[in-house]
Scaffold this motif. Sequence first.
Motif, PDB file in Angstrom:
ATOM      1  N   SER A   2       1.223  -1.049  -0.010  1.00  0.00           N
ATOM      2  CA  SER A   2      -0.736  -0.117  -0.133  1.00  0.00           C
ATOM      3  C   SER A   2       1.256   1.258   0.189  1.00  0.00           C
ATOM      4  O   SER A   2       2.360   1.770   0.803  1.00  0.00           O
ATOM      5  CB  SER A   2      -0.997   0.602   1.419  1.00  0.00           C
ATOM      6  N   ASP A  42      -5.310   0.024   4.226  1.00  0.00           N
ATOM      7  CA  ASP A  42      -5.997   0.429   2.675  1.00  0.00           C
ATOM      8  C   ASP A  42      -6.616  -0.596   2.250  1.00  0.00           C
ATOM      9  O   ASP A  42      -6.122  -0.907   1.656  1.00  0.00           O
ATOM     10  CB  ASP A  42      -4.135   0.487   2.189  1.00  0.00           C
ATOM     11  N   TYR A  97      -6.344  -0.527  -1.622  1.00  0.00           N
ATOM     12  CA  TYR A  97      -5.204  -1.098  -2.592  1.00  0.00           C
ATOM     13  C   TYR A  97      -5.404  -2.903  -1.993  1.00  0.00           C
ATOM     14  O   TYR A  97      -4.843  -3.421  -3.278  1.00  0.00           O
ATOM     15  CB  TYR A  97      -3.486  -0.953  -1.154  1.00  0.00           C
TER      16      TYR A  97
END
Length: 369
Positions: free
Chosen positions: A39, A257, A260
């Motif tokens: 990420s 994240d 991602y």
Amino acid sequence: MSNPLRARRAVETLKEYHPPLGGRDGLRLDFNENVDGCSPRVLHTLHSTTAETLNRYPEREPGERAVARHLGISFEQVLLTNGVDEAIHLLAETYLEPGDEALIAVPTFSMYEIYALATGAVVRCVQSGEAMEFPASGLLRAITPQTRLICIANPNNPTGAIATREQLLAIADAAPHAAVLIDEAYIHFGGESLLDQLGQIDNLFICRTFSKAHGLAGFRLGALLGSEAQLKMLRRVASPYNVNGIALACLGAALDDHEYIAGYIAQVLEGRSRLERFYGERNIPYWPSQANFVLAYFGDYREALVKQMRERGILVRDRNGDPGCAGCVRITLGNDSQTELLLRELPEALASIGFRPQPRPTLAAKEAR
Ligand SMILES: Cc1ncc(COP(=O)(O)O)c(C=O)c1O
């Protein structure tokens, strides 16, 4: 005459394990890592790391609280580890006495056997059958009063096979005197987690890694999940500073994240379908996978293929030495453009070595040895 220093007998007889790490230049589709990266939020946190992160001893508990929140469990049920490797090591150290039995289904991840043998325990292996399916009934039959550790990768490496919840729960139920580890290293790519059973079954442990979907293999970050009472025992054995401060500082960004991770997983799943389709169309025997890799059978051409792919800048993993995997090669999937490259180079590599698909010799499921 003085006695020379000797390692414990279990260590002296342990075979050396050397993952083929040297000279891994090129596209690394050989280790099931996330070859896309990690990420950008993790990289940002990494770049803003200060000297303080480095000069003080790392504190694990805030990270354990973050993982617990993320998974919806209590922080007492989380032990952060130096990769899943350390989680396995700690389980072996905590539960196995010399002469105890550890049970594994093979082929599988090598470190279960190594850490168990290093304690002086006996490792009993149950061979998967022709379809590389999870040998649930063989494992159930192999449980004895001496069984103290059972390690199951779900999905499994190197086969990509999965076990059902019912099979796993039946094994945990049949061996209340054994620590049952469900290694969910590849759970982002398939299979069903047993997370909801945590805290309800005292001998059940689950481990998760940040090395695969999260792309952080270099951080060495994993989590061992289990009942609060059992994890108390493991915390006695674990080093208080087993996870480094930089990995801990970046943990929150890695967990947060979602975008991602979801994007990367979608690309892996698409790549996996494309590779399996390719094998199907060419009559190359392969095992449908629920992980970020596919195992296929190239028979006598295996070695030449691995070499030819390396010459083309793509590393793939020879699994010939794994039980029941003679002639097999495992290929990890990456992002869309990496799959594109793989599917351009693989047919050319096969053509250049004069490959013809071979039927795989029959392999009968075996009882524990
Ligand atoms: C099933 C399984 N568990 C654990 C690991 C290692 O995880 P970690 O990098 O967290 O030690 C691997 C790595 O290949 C694996 O295949």
